[in-house]
Design an enzyme around this catalytic site. Sequence first.
Site, PDB file in Angstrom:
ATOM      1  N   GLN A 231       0.404  -7.969   6.050  1.00 41.54           N
ATOM      2  CA  GLN A 231      -0.014  -7.681   7.423  1.00 41.54           C
ATOM      3  C   GLN A 231       0.899  -8.394   8.419  1.00 41.54           C
ATOM      4  OE1 GLN A 231      -2.247  -5.607   8.572  1.00 41.54           O
ATOM      5  NE2 GLN A 231      -3.160  -4.983   6.622  1.00 41.54           N
ATOM      6  N   TYR A 260      -6.060  -0.296  -4.115  1.00 39.20           N
ATOM      7  CA  TYR A 260      -4.872  -0.493  -3.267  1.00 39.20           C
ATOM      8  C   TYR A 260      -4.753  -1.984  -2.931  1.00 39.20           C
ATOM      9  CZ  TYR A 260      -5.927   4.486  -2.566  1.00 39.20           C
ATOM     10  OH  TYR A 260      -6.241   5.821  -2.749  1.00 39.20           O
ATOM     11  N   GLU A 284      -3.485  -1.352  -8.219  1.00 41.02           N
ATOM     12  CA  GLU A 284      -2.358  -1.180  -7.297  1.00 41.02           C
ATOM     13  C   GLU A 284      -1.265  -0.363  -7.985  1.00 41.02           C
ATOM     14  OE1 GLU A 284       0.319  -0.857  -4.614  1.00 41.02           O
ATOM     15  OE2 GLU A 284      -1.563  -1.852  -4.050  1.00 41.02           O
ATOM     16  N   ASP A 335      -8.273  -0.342   0.556  1.00 45.33           N
ATOM     17  CA  ASP A 335      -7.379  -0.454   1.703  1.00 45.33           C
ATOM     18  C   ASP A 335      -6.211   0.509   1.488  1.00 45.33           C
ATOM     19  OD1 ASP A 335      -5.906  -1.199   3.896  1.00 45.33           O
ATOM     20  OD2 ASP A 335      -5.417  -3.206   3.182  1.00 45.33           O
ATOM     21  N   CYS A 362      -6.272   2.211   8.410  1.00 47.26           N
ATOM     22  CA  CYS A 362      -5.297   2.075   9.486  1.00 47.26           C
ATOM     23  C   CYS A 362      -5.096   3.387  10.242  1.00 47.26           C
ATOM     24  CB  CYS A 362      -3.961   1.548   8.967  1.00 47.26           C
ATOM     25  SG  CYS A 362      -3.233   2.520   7.640  1.00 47.26           S
TER      26      CYS A 362
END
Length: 404
Positions: A231, A260, A284, A335, A362
Amino acid sequence: MARSDGRVVFVRHALPGERVVARVTDGGEGAKFWRADAVEILDASADRVPSAWPAAGPGGVGGGELAHVALAAQRRWKRDVLVEQLRRLAHLDVGPEGQVQGDVEALPGDDDRGGLAYRTRIDLVADDAGRAGMYRYRTHDVVPLDAMPLATAEVAELADREKVWTRRWRPGTRLELVAPSGSAPLLLVDGEPWRGGSVDRRSNARRSVVELVAVDGFEHSFRVSADGFWQVHRAAPATLVRAVLAGAGALDGARVLDLYSGAGLFTVPLAHAVGTSGSVVAVEGDARAVKDARRNVHGLEQVVLRHGPVDRVLSAGREESLTAAERGVDVVVLDPPRTGAGRAVVDGIAALAPQRVVYVACDPAALARDVAYLAGHGYGLRGVRGLDLFPHTHHVEAVAVLER
């Protein structure tokens, strides 16, 4: 958005209710819509302020398209986008008068800094004359810069020390500046560590950085690839972890699936929350992120790392699928990338029948679409928090909690 002779025109750098002179930047007679820049403001909105980053104005770089808007108004606009998408795509009653609040929250320190100096990572490229800059919006033309006001002071100091703005680079050179919270800043030039004006060829040259995330009195340490995903807002990691833990509820002894999972931003604090009697399975698809996560979860025996595409890992009967034991979960945290999870992943989550789903998004439209998919499986939206992780841009993060 404006209309001209029935055609929709998307006008950057304008605000609702304003009267402007706009220059068309993309469109022709046969186009369904046009794009334009507001180059002169005839009647200004009360929300308009002097641009915090003029280089991102009309004809300038991307990445600061709301720099002319007061911060409070930016957040109102982002709230309206989030609410509208949830209403239109997920058919939910959202907003101040609805069942779910949709306010967008400022992150710590942003108001004091005017929404500037928050990015711990910036990417630059050299133009044909070797000057560092960024791409002009929706083009491959590079606009040379002499500063980047969204970057933290540590990034700015690194740029000055390495003469990023004044040095002449080979045209097309890629520059990545990283100022982590737990180790020294680092410049990568075309992927190679750079130190003191040249490539750092030492055998111990750093290619990774340390990030520290303090939550609930405990400081988690993460080692991540310098050019990997993390981030960019200085306060985002801790803010998101707190939001996810709050959304997940009581976790002691719980079984959690972290989709994720990246380098383990949520995996590590979730592991501490479930304790030794619980479990966290982290999935992932990026091999480098899994490698980082493996270091970050070292010593946490309750964590299992799974490398593979999320949809395939969730599907039964594949070599990389979750085991029978791993399919028993109480909470799913996800995410996904900007495109969202999609129907296949949502169907896979629903097949596991978790009590609660915590969705970090997002993109409001992708979130709303996936919330609608989850609703088809009996999951209702219990809360959503909008987070202003990217001041002066149109981007907004959201953390949604769903239960069945």
